[in-house]
Design a protein around this motif. Sequence first.
Motif, PDB file in Angstrom:
ATOM      1  N   PHE A 129       0.687  -1.281  -0.123  1.00  0.00           N
ATOM      2  CA  PHE A 129       0.088  -0.019  -0.283  1.00  0.00           C
ATOM      3  C   PHE A 129       1.028   1.171  -0.227  1.00  0.00           C
ATOM      4  CE2 PHE A 129      -2.394   3.255   2.455  1.00  0.00           C
ATOM      5  CZ  PHE A 129      -3.564   3.560   1.669  1.00  0.00           C
ATOM      6  N   GLU A 131      -0.388   4.377  -1.037  1.00  0.00           N
ATOM      7  CA  GLU A 131      -1.260   5.557  -0.878  1.00  0.00           C
ATOM      8  C   GLU A 131      -1.135   6.195   0.185  1.00  0.00           C
ATOM      9  OE1 GLU A 131      -2.113   5.742  -3.979  1.00  0.00           O
ATOM     10  OE2 GLU A 131      -1.739   3.527  -4.411  1.00  0.00           O
ATOM     11  N   PRO A 132      -1.641   7.451   0.410  1.00  0.00           N
ATOM     12  CA  PRO A 132      -1.738   8.256   1.666  1.00  0.00           C
ATOM     13  C   PRO A 132      -2.433   7.639   2.509  1.00  0.00           C
ATOM     14  CG  PRO A 132      -2.406   9.589  -0.034  1.00  0.00           C
ATOM     15  CD  PRO A 132      -1.996   8.372  -0.699  1.00  0.00           C
TER      16      PRO A 132
ATOM     17  N   LEU B 358      -8.001   4.862  -4.343  1.00  0.00           N
ATOM     18  CA  LEU B 358      -6.850   5.837  -4.214  1.00  0.00           C
ATOM     19  C   LEU B 358      -5.942   5.376  -5.456  1.00  0.00           C
ATOM     20  CD1 LEU B 358      -6.210   5.891  -0.494  1.00  0.00           C
ATOM     21  CD2 LEU B 358      -6.781   7.838  -1.756  1.00  0.00           C
ATOM     22  N   ALA B 359      -5.664   4.257  -5.469  1.00  0.00           N
ATOM     23  CA  ALA B 359      -4.879   3.510  -6.623  1.00  0.00           C
ATOM     24  C   ALA B 359      -5.341   3.812  -7.789  1.00  0.00           C
ATOM     25  CB  ALA B 359      -4.434   1.839  -6.174  1.00  0.00           C
ATOM     26  N   ARG B 362      -4.661   7.658  -8.665  1.00  0.00           N
ATOM     27  CA  ARG B 362      -3.112   7.843  -8.865  1.00  0.00           C
ATOM     28  C   ARG B 362      -2.961   7.405 -10.444  1.00  0.00           C
ATOM     29  NH1 ARG B 362       0.487   4.166  -8.383  1.00  0.00           N
ATOM     30  NH2 ARG B 362      -0.369   2.971  -6.879  1.00  0.00           N
ATOM     31  N   HIS B 432       0.867  12.621  -5.956  1.00  0.00           N
ATOM     32  CA  HIS B 432       1.445  13.086  -4.805  1.00  0.00           C
ATOM     33  C   HIS B 432       2.667  12.395  -4.581  1.00  0.00           C
ATOM     34  CE1 HIS B 432      -0.907   9.302  -4.303  1.00  0.00           C
ATOM     35  NE2 HIS B 432       0.473   8.771  -3.796  1.00  0.00           N
TER      36      HIS B 432
END
Lengths: 766, 432
Positions: A129, A131-132, B358-359, B362, B432
């Motif tokens: 993982f 991601e933030p 999220l992935a 991104r 990010h």
Amino acid sequence: MADNPTLVNITVNGQQLTAPAGTLLLEACRSAHVEVPSFCYYPGLSLQAACRMCLVEIEKMPKLQTACTVVITEGMVVRTDTEQVHRARKSAIEFILTNHPLDCPVCDAGGECELQDMTFKYGAAESRFTEPKRHREEQQWSPIVYFDRPRCILCYRCVRVCGEGMDVWALGVGNRGVAASIIPNHSDHLQCEECGMCIDICPVGALTSGPYRYKTRPWEMKHVGAICTFCGDGCKTTLGIRNDQIIRGDNRDKSGINGDFLCVKGRYAFDFTQNPERLKQPLVRVDGELRPTTWSFALETVAKRFQRIKSAQGGFGVIGSTRTLNEEDYQLQKFARRVLGTNNIDHHRTADFPALATALAARTNTPGTALPLANSSSLKTAKAILLVGNDPTNQHPLLAWNIRTAYRNHKTRLYVLNSGDIKLRRQAFRMAVIPAGGEAAAIRFLNGEADSVPAELTMVGGPDPKRWPQTPPSVPQKIAEGLQDFRARLRQEQDVIIVFGAEVRGEAVRELVAFGDTLPGNTRYIALADNANSRGAADMGLYPDLLPGYRPVADAGARAHFEQLWGGTIPAEPGLNLPQMLAAAAAGKLDALYIAGANPLRLHPSAAEGLRKAFVVVQDMFLTETARQADVVLPVLCSYEKNGTLTNTCGEVQAQKRGGMFEGAKSDLAIIHELAELMGCGFGPAAEDKIFGEIRANVKGYDLSLVQLLAGRSALAAPLNETVAHRDDPELIQPNNDTLFTAGTLGRYSTTLNSVMERRLQKESK
Amino acid sequence: MSQEVKIISKRFDDPKAATLDGYLASGGFQALEKALTMAPEAIIDEVKKSNLRGRGGAGFPTGMKWSFVPKQSERPKYVLCNADESEPGTCKDRLILQYDPFSLIEGMIIAGKAIDSHQGYVFIRGEYRYLFDIMERAINEAYRAGYLGKNIRGSGLDFDLYAHSGAGAYECGEESALMESLEGKRGIPRLKPPFPAISGLYGGPTVINNMETLATVPHIIVGGGEWYANLGVPKNGGTRLFCLSGHVARPGVYELPLGVPFPRLLEVGGGVANGKKLKAVVPGGSSTPMFTAEEAMGLNMDYDSIAKAGSFLGSGGVVILDENTCMVKFALRIMQFYRHESCGWCVPCREGTNWLHLALGRFHAGGGREGDVDLLREVSENILGRTFCPLGDAAAMPTLSILKRFRQEFLDHLAGKPCSCGVSGRPALATH
């Protein structure tokens, strides 16, 4: 097929297992030492199937199944060791860790964290993982409870233990999805009993306790399973000791009679031990002022003065404690009777144990016959419980927990007879509200045949309005019908456990036992006393008219027994009780008063003046109201700093183990022995085990298995003897009426309890 | 040729049908009159004969569901209407609520008679506030006219019906979460078993059906089970409302017989919008695995055919995607929904949807890395079949089907090639 129809056969990883029908697959596996990891499953709480750690393969089922929710069926074939199962566990850990901060180096739970252990065992070596992570600020929910959402894995154990276990329901779940969070049900803070169960049950470091957080690492502590020194229930609290200081109290191994349970006092109130006001040196009054001195000077002062008074045939009075250990209580009364030569010995009574012993005197302890006494855990499986008086939620939190557990798991029928709106009404099958002080009349009604309910029980507005905030049922007819129904239902119950508080004393106890005798099956009793060793003090003979084991002083045979054992003579006349001693001191009839671990001036403040007329020696941890009036004050160790035994209110004897140490203080036992020695009447070495040996041999009901005690388990003492001739002094029984956050002297010096109280006052005044 | 078969939708064009008079004028409550004379078993038999299958998504035979309810029960039995229509791509129940609320009332009374229940609730999606008012009005009208309440139309049958508004959670479309919510609790699913037919709302035996299913019942009672069954194909009785959306010329809700070939459905909707080429099709709402154009063109739109092809007819939400659709973005959009709607109860769904969202975000923004495509697949596979309720599957299945069928698009994104939606595909930039 199973021989026994209630057993079910299953196959786990090729191994044949048998377990009772209705067993959960997870429990069946664990009982056979087959590992099934889980976070959200917790025995005794409702099922969640939320963490997905316990997924297993079951033949004929297409998907993996949660072992925590599947009930075993005959012929079920299960695999917990396949590649698919390992992958599922690994991915569950991986998912949990995605938003877990991994701040283990600064987390309180580090080193005793279930997530750490599971990751070590079942997790992946590296994190995929990238991601933030979600971050949320830490919150303080109460003086005790802090919440760190990022660490939370949402197993809902805290929510369930607070609701289902404690019946407090202070915690809930807010938001949804990845934003879901445990929240207080009452805006931003907990309205709760501060028991800390949520913190203890948290598998990770999401819930932490104010008193402990960031203090130490778990592996730097020595863990000592001690018996709590607060109420009379005798819970085990595991003390975390670092450098002889108690850093933490918790319920680490859950091996005590309290199982999962511990309340705010057992967990956090140990901090009185490090209160800066604790006495570190003996004090002797010089020129009207208490001045620090050495131990030898203080003890010699006491011994010489006692000796002088004794030689002049002056009067002594001895007041014992309800928190000191059995060995100390036993030696204290021996000191009074044998060394000082007086039966003027008493303690602060909070339950009428002699009356119960009298009422049950005819029963024997013979093996094979059912004991008429219940231990604390027998409540958990009782069919029916009658609770008369008391408010166990506040004064006996463990017994209240056990009663709730019984109600939850066994639908136990609870009958509550009380003058107040106590919280256990929620579990009550029948509740009868009676006017304060009406307990004896109510018991007479229960035991009687008359259908008419005495008017004193149906007085309109009878219940104390302060303890009964809601409108009381005001129609006498309704109250009468309620009591009649209460009695009719209760009479149909069998194997009832009768639990009664200080409201029931003297004749009422005998009446209650007579009523219990009319119920079918084996009726058992628990008398509720308030302090950690109230029962022990009674059993050990801290009475002016009773020797150890409730044997009457007036009984020549009993006296002869102990005279032979101790050497010397025991006065034949029963002595003065506690208020009588205070009065005698005020009248100048007592020359010396020896008060070991008691603070009688709290309940009898007007006696302060009178005390100045006698030579007063006080043993205590703090300069209490009584200690301030003393001529000599001897600082003592607390229960957590001593070895010995304690007897809880049910009569369960448990070994106390030394946790912390305190420089400058001595144990009550050591002081008693040194004084005896200095007075030329040596008791031998102050060795607890030797003294307990004497107790075992000479106090009825205490011939208990040493192995059991040393192993940290409890043994039920049943000091029943043939007859007890006891003077009824019902007015001497004065319950503490403690709340969850008060506990006499100890409570006053506990920073944590005080912080909880202060916070409550602030919230109330807002 | 391909024409709509207007049965459930027959009142959709009639603005008066939402009033009792209008409903009665168009043949309303005839089924109830008939059902009142029928034995409960006869009603269930008729529904069984119709081969009516649940229109909510799972496609469970309705008659069979009703027959599971025990005849004797200590607790009250309930009829629930699941009108928590929240599946993206689905918009059919709202039309029934808006234009034909009485057909639902009628269907629920009949269901009540069939299982001997006297109370029903319509659980309406929180976002359908305006429809809630229509439903309430219809219920009040029905009460006044004696179609609800005690002794309905002098038949001796009692049935009370209440409308209840959800609070805006997709999860409450799951039947047990719906019941939790209806009971005033947090909308999270329950452990099963027990199933609702044995222990549902307030612990009582409960029949819970989709709104379209219940609204179909009066038509079956009037026309007969056999007539209805014959409208469709074997084991897939009758017609259903197909919700056409996406890049289609005339989006809308069309009633067609089950088993209709997909090309014909597309034709009814006027084909792909702007004459573009078809790229992909979502057959039954966003949670169902999607098909490529070639696969879709050979499909018949019934439960069994689509299941055979590896997806589900689901809630009838057919989404048409044209050649310019970026499948990465589409996967992202779907995941955004499921991440938002995950109730958070169990670990794989709560954390997995968040991770995938999220992935994918991104990845779509140009921050993709070597190995991401396999990671997305593995994360989806770790959700699939391991969650407490089907929501996790609903998030994982479309993602897996997109990753499988349109893997090349993901690789193109990685390689920085222009994205077909024209938005992404700029030089790769991490977010990010």
